[in-house]
Design a protein around this motif. Structure first.
Motif, PDB file in Angstrom:
ATOM      1  N   VAL A   1       0.839  -1.199   0.000  1.00  0.00           N
ATOM      2  CA  VAL A   1       0.000   0.000   0.000  1.00  0.00           C
ATOM      3  C   VAL A   1       0.877   1.253   0.000  1.00  0.00           C
ATOM      4  O   VAL A   1       0.622   2.213  -0.737  1.00  0.00           O
ATOM      5  CB  VAL A   1      -0.941   0.012   1.222  1.00  0.00           C
ATOM      6  CG1 VAL A   1      -1.689   1.341   1.314  1.00  0.00           C
ATOM      7  CG2 VAL A   1      -1.935  -1.142   1.144  1.00  0.00           C
ATOM      8  N   ALA A   2       1.924   1.245   0.824  1.00  0.00           N
ATOM      9  CA  ALA A   2       2.820   2.399   0.910  1.00  0.00           C
ATOM     10  C   ALA A   2       3.521   2.650  -0.422  1.00  0.00           C
ATOM     11  O   ALA A   2       3.641   3.802  -0.870  1.00  0.00           O
ATOM     12  CB  ALA A   2       3.849   2.180   2.017  1.00  0.00           C
ATOM     13  N   ALA A   3       3.976   1.588  -1.066  1.00  0.00           N
ATOM     14  CA  ALA A   3       4.650   1.735  -2.356  1.00  0.00           C
ATOM     15  C   ALA A   3       3.696   2.308  -3.401  1.00  0.00           C
ATOM     16  O   ALA A   3       4.079   3.161  -4.215  1.00  0.00           O
ATOM     17  CB  ALA A   3       5.197   0.387  -2.813  1.00  0.00           C
ATOM     18  N   ASP A   4       2.447   1.859  -3.368  1.00  0.00           N
ATOM     19  CA  ASP A   4       1.447   2.364  -4.305  1.00  0.00           C
ATOM     20  C   ASP A   4       1.167   3.845  -4.053  1.00  0.00           C
ATOM     21  O   ASP A   4       1.040   4.633  -4.995  1.00  0.00           O
ATOM     22  CB  ASP A   4       0.164   1.548  -4.170  1.00  0.00           C
ATOM     23  CG  ASP A   4      -0.917   1.993  -5.137  1.00  0.00           C
ATOM     24  OD1 ASP A   4      -0.667   1.986  -6.359  1.00  0.00           O
ATOM     25  OD2 ASP A   4      -2.018   2.346  -4.672  1.00  0.00           O
ATOM     26  N   CYS A   5       1.083   4.233  -2.783  1.00  0.00           N
ATOM     27  CA  CYS A   5       0.864   5.643  -2.445  1.00  0.00           C
ATOM     28  C   CYS A   5       2.012   6.506  -2.958  1.00  0.00           C
ATOM     29  O   CYS A   5       1.796   7.611  -3.475  1.00  0.00           O
ATOM     30  CB  CYS A   5       0.729   5.816  -0.932  1.00  0.00           C
ATOM     31  SG  CYS A   5      -0.824   5.212  -0.245  1.00  0.00           S
ATOM     32  N   ASP A   6       3.229   6.007  -2.804  1.00  0.00           N
ATOM     33  CA  ASP A   6       4.391   6.768  -3.261  1.00  0.00           C
ATOM     34  C   ASP A   6       4.345   6.969  -4.773  1.00  0.00           C
ATOM     35  O   ASP A   6       4.653   8.054  -5.274  1.00  0.00           O
ATOM     36  CB  ASP A   6       5.678   6.050  -2.853  1.00  0.00           C
ATOM     37  CG  ASP A   6       6.919   6.864  -3.164  1.00  0.00           C
ATOM     38  OD1 ASP A   6       7.043   7.980  -2.626  1.00  0.00           O
ATOM     39  OD2 ASP A   6       7.755   6.387  -3.954  1.00  0.00           O
ATOM     40  N   LYS A   7       3.930   5.937  -5.504  1.00  0.00           N
ATOM     41  CA  LYS A   7       3.811   6.056  -6.962  1.00  0.00           C
ATOM     42  C   LYS A   7       2.753   7.084  -7.353  1.00  0.00           C
ATOM     43  O   LYS A   7       2.875   7.766  -8.366  1.00  0.00           O
ATOM     44  CB  LYS A   7       3.454   4.700  -7.570  1.00  0.00           C
ATOM     45  CG  LYS A   7       4.579   3.678  -7.529  1.00  0.00           C
ATOM     46  CD  LYS A   7       4.133   2.353  -8.123  1.00  0.00           C
ATOM     47  CE  LYS A   7       5.235   1.307  -8.043  1.00  0.00           C
ATOM     48  NZ  LYS A   7       4.773  -0.011  -8.572  1.00  0.00           N
ATOM     49  N   ARG A   8       1.715   7.192  -6.541  1.00  0.00           N
ATOM     50  CA  ARG A   8       0.634   8.143  -6.812  1.00  0.00           C
ATOM     51  C   ARG A   8       0.947   9.539  -6.273  1.00  0.00           C
ATOM     52  O   ARG A   8       0.132  10.449  -6.409  1.00  0.00           O
ATOM     53  CB  ARG A   8      -0.668   7.654  -6.167  1.00  0.00           C
ATOM     54  CG  ARG A   8      -1.202   6.334  -6.703  1.00  0.00           C
ATOM     55  CD  ARG A   8      -2.344   5.852  -5.817  1.00  0.00           C
ATOM     56  NE  ARG A   8      -2.846   4.544  -6.184  1.00  0.00           N
ATOM     57  CZ  ARG A   8      -3.892   4.328  -6.979  1.00  0.00           C
ATOM     58  NH1 ARG A   8      -4.551   5.358  -7.485  1.00  0.00           N
ATOM     59  NH2 ARG A   8      -4.297   3.108  -7.259  1.00  0.00           N
ATOM     60  N   ASP A   9       2.104   9.681  -5.631  1.00  0.00           N
ATOM     61  CA  ASP A   9       2.489  10.941  -4.991  1.00  0.00           C
ATOM     62  C   ASP A   9       1.470  11.337  -3.924  1.00  0.00           C
ATOM     63  O   ASP A   9       1.060  12.493  -3.822  1.00  0.00           O
ATOM     64  CB  ASP A   9       2.634  12.060  -6.032  1.00  0.00           C
ATOM     65  CG  ASP A   9       3.420  13.252  -5.490  1.00  0.00           C
ATOM     66  OD1 ASP A   9       4.230  13.055  -4.563  1.00  0.00           O
ATOM     67  OD2 ASP A   9       3.215  14.376  -5.987  1.00  0.00           O
ATOM     68  N   GLU A  10       1.075  10.352  -3.119  1.00  0.00           N
ATOM     69  CA  GLU A  10       0.118  10.556  -2.037  1.00  0.00           C
ATOM     70  C   GLU A  10       0.804  10.336  -0.692  1.00  0.00           C
ATOM     71  O   GLU A  10       1.825   9.645  -0.614  1.00  0.00           O
ATOM     72  CB  GLU A  10      -1.040   9.554  -2.141  1.00  0.00           C
ATOM     73  CG  GLU A  10      -1.918   9.696  -3.352  1.00  0.00           C
ATOM     74  CD  GLU A  10      -2.939   8.574  -3.438  1.00  0.00           C
ATOM     75  OE1 GLU A  10      -3.889   8.712  -4.227  1.00  0.00           O
ATOM     76  OE2 GLU A  10      -2.776   7.547  -2.729  1.00  0.00           O
ATOM     77  N   PRO A  11       0.236  10.872   0.390  1.00  0.00           N
ATOM     78  CA  PRO A  11       0.726  10.515   1.727  1.00  0.00           C
ATOM     79  C   PRO A  11       0.571   9.010   1.940  1.00  0.00           C
ATOM     80  O   PRO A  11      -0.275   8.367   1.317  1.00  0.00           O
ATOM     81  CB  PRO A  11      -0.196  11.305   2.665  1.00  0.00           C
ATOM     82  CG  PRO A  11      -0.735  12.421   1.823  1.00  0.00           C
ATOM     83  CD  PRO A  11      -0.855  11.864   0.437  1.00  0.00           C
TER      84      PRO A  11
END
Length: 284
Positions: free
Chosen positions: A172-182
């Motif tokens: 989940v964290a890796a996906d958030c980083d790809k989306r430029d999200e917290p």
């Protein structure tokens, strides 16, 4: 909660059609919804997020979608409104594995494979955590999240959550980083109110930098996420980062103990506490 008397069955069907055209992830992202962890709408053998569908149905009725903030905490009302329009909804128990999951039937991890299962759980976890991010200072425990992702995906495991939930949150964290999200993984805590030992490595994997203090980092990420996902009840000024109540209390007690145990320098003559200068004001 917004007055939904203007919403008809046709408006709901239009929202469902838009959902199918956009795809679930794009649909939820465009309108700022996470997947509901409680009520699901069923239509023509497909399961939908009941809250998001009703919110977008309101757009088809009025021209403006009803956001999570406007829907508030009226999830039971969401189900009642949709049922009154002759739609089937189901409630997903968030505290225990359901008899029948959202998908209609259970599959075991051994049947689908560990990688596929964890990918599915991570996708479901994202939706659940977006819902949590939509409530100022809300949190969810590892056990609660583990239960919800199994109920939502219909994929279950006999393994205890601590064996696999960390890997799911890392995804989940890796996906958030790809989306430029917290980092949404920051909302998931252990029973003692702290993020797990997997949080730091998850941050490192996602961003390339390990946090000095995982819980302080998570508190700041949660505040960013509240702002990013338009949390309800966000105070004017944007709110403040916060530890869980339990962890804040624990750290408060630890600070008090350290203060009490700190050695107090005393004057060797009168035994009064020495000031910061180290020179006794009484005996000087």
């Amino acid at each position: 909660m917004t007055d939904f008397d203007v919403v008809t069955r046709d408006h709901v069907l239009s929202a469902i059609a838009e959902h199918d055209e956009r795809g679930v992830d794009a649909f939820l992202t465009v309108y700022g919804f996470g997947r509901t962890s409680e009520f699901l709408l069923h239509h023509e053998d497909t399961t939908y997020d009941a809250t998001a569908i009703l919110g977008v149905a309101y757009k088809h009725a009025t021209g403006t979608a009803a956001s999570r903030r406007r829907l508030g905490n009226g999830k039971h009302q969401v189900a009642e409104i949709l049922q009154a329009l002759d739609f089937e909804t189901t409630y997903v128990d968030t505290t225990a594995l359901a008899i029948d999951p959202a998908t209609g039937e259970w599959r075991d991890v051994a049947d689908v494979g560990a990688e596929e299962a964890r990918d599915a759980w991570a996708e479901a976890a994202r939706g659940v955590l977006i819902e949590v991010a939509g409530r100022y200072h809300a949190l969810i425990t590892h056990k609660e999240l583990a239960t919800q992702v199994q109920n939502l995906t219909g994929i279950r495991t006999k393994q205890m959550p601590h064996y696999w939930i960390g890997d799911v949150l890392t995804r989940v964290a890796a996906d958030c980083d790809k989306r430029d999200e917290p980092l949404l993984a920051a909302f998931c805590i252990t029973a003692d109110g702290s993020v797990s030992s997997a949080y730091g490595p998850a941050v490192l994997t996602a961003t390339g930098t390990a946090p000095d203090d995982a819980d302080d980092h998570a508190a700041k990420e949660r505040l960013k996420a509240h702002r990013h996902f338009d949390a309800a009840d966000l105070p004017e000024g944007g709110g403040v980062p916060a530890l869980s109540d339990k962890l804040a209390a624990t750290r408060g007690r630890e600070r008090k103990i350290r203060h009490q145990e700190r050695e107090i320098a005393k004057c060797p003559v009168c035994y009064l506490q020495l000031p910061a200068t180290g020179v006794c004001d009484n005996c000087a």
